[in-house]
Design a protein around this motif. Structure first.
Motif, short mmCIF file in Angstrom:
data_model
loop_
_atom_site.label_atom_id
_atom_site.label_comp_id
_atom_site.label_asym_id
_atom_site.label_seq_id
_atom_site.Cartn_x
_atom_site.Cartn_y
_atom_site.Cartn_z
N ARG A 48 0.83 -1.20 0.00
CA ARG A 48 0.00 0.00 0.00
C ARG A 48 0.87 1.26 0.00
N LEU A 49 1.92 1.24 0.80
CA LEU A 49 2.83 2.40 0.82
C LEU A 49 3.47 2.60 -0.56
N ALA A 50 3.86 1.50 -1.20
CA ALA A 50 4.55 1.62 -2.50
C ALA A 50 3.63 2.15 -3.59
N ARG A 51 2.30 2.01 -3.39
CA ARG A 51 1.35 2.56 -4.38
C ARG A 51 1.04 4.03 -4.12
N ASP A 52 1.54 4.56 -3.01
CA ASP A 52 1.26 5.95 -2.63
C ASP A 52 2.54 6.77 -2.84
N PRO A 53 2.56 7.61 -3.88
CA PRO A 53 3.79 8.36 -4.18
C PRO A 53 4.25 9.24 -3.02
N ALA A 54 3.34 9.60 -2.10
CA ALA A 54 3.69 10.48 -0.99
C ALA A 54 4.29 9.72 0.19
N SER A 55 4.32 8.38 0.11
CA SER A 55 4.70 7.60 1.30
C SER A 55 6.20 7.59 1.57
N GLY A 56 6.99 7.84 0.54
CA GLY A 56 8.43 7.69 0.70
C GLY A 56 8.91 6.28 0.43
N VAL A 57 8.00 5.32 0.35
CA VAL A 57 8.38 3.94 -0.02
C VAL A 57 8.19 3.82 -1.53
N ARG A 58 9.29 3.68 -2.25
CA ARG A 58 9.20 3.69 -3.71
C ARG A 58 8.98 2.29 -4.25
N PRO A 59 8.24 2.14 -5.35
CA PRO A 59 8.10 0.82 -5.97
C PRO A 59 9.47 0.27 -6.36
N GLN A 60 9.60 -1.04 -6.30
CA GLN A 60 10.86 -1.70 -6.62
C GLN A 60 10.57 -2.86 -7.57
N SER A 61 11.42 -3.03 -8.55
CA SER A 61 11.18 -4.08 -9.54
C SER A 61 11.94 -5.35 -9.17
N GLN A 62 11.74 -6.38 -10.00
CA GLN A 62 12.21 -7.71 -9.63
C GLN A 62 13.71 -7.88 -9.89
N SER A 63 14.25 -8.81 -9.15
CA SER A 63 15.67 -9.03 -8.89
C SER A 63 16.59 -9.09 -10.12
N SER A 64 17.48 -8.11 -10.22
CA SER A 64 18.47 -8.10 -11.29
C SER A 64 19.58 -7.12 -10.96
N LEU A 65 20.80 -7.47 -11.37
CA LEU A 65 21.98 -6.62 -11.16
C LEU A 65 22.71 -6.48 -12.48
N ALA A 66 23.11 -5.26 -12.83
CA ALA A 66 23.96 -5.04 -14.00
C ALA A 66 25.36 -4.70 -13.52
N VAL A 67 26.37 -5.21 -14.22
CA VAL A 67 27.76 -4.90 -13.86
C VAL A 67 28.53 -4.51 -15.12
N SER A 68 29.54 -3.67 -14.93
CA SER A 68 30.33 -3.19 -16.06
C SER A 68 31.72 -2.80 -15.58
N LEU A 69 32.68 -2.85 -16.49
CA LEU A 69 34.03 -2.34 -16.20
C LEU A 69 34.26 -0.98 -16.83
N ASP A 70 33.52 -0.68 -17.89
CA ASP A 70 33.80 0.55 -18.66
C ASP A 70 32.59 1.45 -18.83
N PRO A 94 10.02 -5.87 6.33
CA PRO A 94 9.91 -4.54 6.97
C PRO A 94 11.06 -3.59 6.63
N ILE A 95 12.18 -4.10 6.11
CA ILE A 95 13.29 -3.19 5.81
C ILE A 95 12.97 -2.23 4.67
N TRP A 96 11.87 -2.44 3.96
CA TRP A 96 11.47 -1.48 2.92
C TRP A 96 11.07 -0.14 3.51
N ARG A 97 10.67 -0.13 4.78
CA ARG A 97 10.20 1.13 5.38
C ARG A 97 11.05 1.48 6.59
N ALA A 98 10.99 2.74 6.98
CA ALA A 98 11.73 3.18 8.16
C ALA A 98 11.24 2.42 9.38
N GLY A 99 12.17 2.06 10.27
CA GLY A 99 11.76 1.33 11.47
C GLY A 99 12.95 0.60 12.06
N PRO A 100 12.71 -0.11 13.16
CA PRO A 100 13.81 -0.74 13.90
C PRO A 100 14.58 -1.78 13.08
#
Lengths: 307, 307
Positions: free
Chosen positions: A31-53, A276-282
């Protein structure tokens, strides 16, 4: 972006399968990720890009969101009429969040795809992947522990980590903490820099600790904070272990297992929508106080910063 | 959005396979779509949502972009902890841009999936689609020309239109303008309103003209403006016909074939990245002067407006 040259990473997707928000989920994070004012931004599915140059990139895991991930990251835009800075793709397991993006990377673009033979079998067993024309896409079957060149100057080595077969291949109760070619971690080395990418892992053994100790960077499985998180949030019956992922917290958690290791940059990726690490908290505070970063879409990492 | 009740459509994705921009394409349209200042907005892959009440929706074609399409359209957000307004999905052919989104609609959500037996065979031949748990997802095999209930009160009927097998199933040169269960059009009726959705079509026969004449709305295959468009733009060797799509323009084009028909709202969807109608110019003007609308992501259509 970091310097125009230098070994760097770009988190294309920091979320686990289904992303944040998940399509049919109304949990607090979604719900937070669907609310642009929440500070929790949408995140897409798992992928990493790497480069040397900065010009030639390898993609570690092809998520179903890869089309949007390419749109969102200028470094991956084509520079000519038919072109891509993406030269190679490496898949670490056969889950849909890591594999289905291969269906998007069609359109007759030269590409090297690196997979273990177990993951190659999944691709062969699904004719839909014939969308990747073998006249343009070369598939390499990678043997565990044997180094290979992922990009010119960038060496990769795959190693088994405890995991399980993909959900869509389960036939009854799957073996958990299975070690083999189904779920792998990746060691990347360029010059003096040594980096580990382990987006799925059910257990950290002493052997794994020894392997990754002293690394310049580690991107590790941050699926769930507690093993029973999906159950307590009320969105599922499965534990993290049942999904093939160890929890971050707890006596058996990755935070504790990784605490004593000398790794310059540590970050969690493949983070489930329920975490819970997506949002501010302990929980988030605990990670940051322990020297962990929390991955996010578009996060840039300078792997050379310690050398 | 239109009224809270009433038969309406919502274009989730107006582009053809690969979307706009395509991942490895630097053509004029794709470059414009990557520039927020250009006025040419990015468009996702082919999908249409329809509803009678605004609360329950059917999705016609499940595009690989469906996760983002749901995020972008509030009407499709869950309203409870585990929930979706999407009650059913109908697939009109086995191309990746229409089928791969089924892989996203997992997570144990009740869903009805409607396909012809030919498309059902493609799903069965690819174990990756076992991600859709049969305990939650019911698949219905639909017979051509036999009406069925897509949503309560919304009747659908599939009919063959000329097309070809999906690209990944081609074995040598495919039969073009094949009519059967591989490529279908959809008739939707609710109350007095009659709507046609035909995102892929290689030829408009007299029988097809007779069928759609007098409709309240038509969403039709707008893949290419000219048959040799991909060749002249320089991004491929295939004609529209070779891809299973008739051109918009020309003596054999859809614009000419549809000109004499009495259809209240006509719009093009499934528009390829190379199509000049994405940008301002004589091609776009020609369509608008002929009474055609050009589909776009998020376009809302009131199908009751003529009744």
């Amino acid at each position: 972006m970091t310097d125009s040259s230098g070994f760097r990473g770009l988190v294309l997707g920091a979320a686990a399968g289904g992303g944040l928000p998940q399509w049919n989920c109304g949990c607090q994070n979604c719900r937070l990720a669907r609310d642009p004012a929440s500070g929790v931004r949408p995140q897409s599915q798992s992928s990493l890009a790497v480069s040397l140059d900065g010009d030639n990139w390898a993609i570690l895991n092809a998520s179903p969101d890869i089309r949007q991930q390419i749109v969102d990251n200028r470094a991956l835009h084509p520079r000519m009429l038919r072109d891509s800075p993406i030269k190679s793709v490496l898949i670490t397991n056969g889950d849909i969040d890591h594999l289905a993006g291969l269906l998007i990377l069609r359109e007759k673009q030269p590409l090297d795809v690196f997979v273990t033979s177990a993951i190659g079998e999944i691709i062969d067993d699904n004719p839909v992947f014939r969308a990747l024309d073998p006249a343009f896409v070369t598939r390499y079957s990678v043997v565990l522990e044997r180094p290979f060149s992922l990009l010119p100057g960038l060496e990769a080595r795959l190693f088994a980590v405890p995991g399980k077969v993909p959900l869509f291949m389960e036939d009854g109760e799957p073996e958990l903490q299975l070690e083999g070619e189904q779920t792998v971690g990746v060691e990347l080395t360029a010059g003096d820099a040594r980096v580990y990418y382990i987006p799925g892992c059910a257990h950290i053994s002493d052997a794994l600790k020894n392997r990754i100790d002293g690394a310049d960077a580690l991107l590790f499985d941050g699926t769930v904070f507690t093993d029973d998180e999906m159950i307590t949030v009320g969105v599922g019956q499965k534990t993290g272990q049942r999904m093939g992922h160890m929890a971050i917290s707890g006596a058996d958690g990755s935070l504790s297992a990784l605490a004593g290791l000398d790794i310059a940059q540590k970050m969690y990726v493949h983070i489930n929508n329920t975490n819970p690490i997506w949002r501010a908290g302990p929980e988030r505070d605990m990670l940051e106080e322990s020297g962990f970063h929390i991955g996010y879409d578009g996060m840039e990492i300078d792997f050379d910063s310690n050398t």
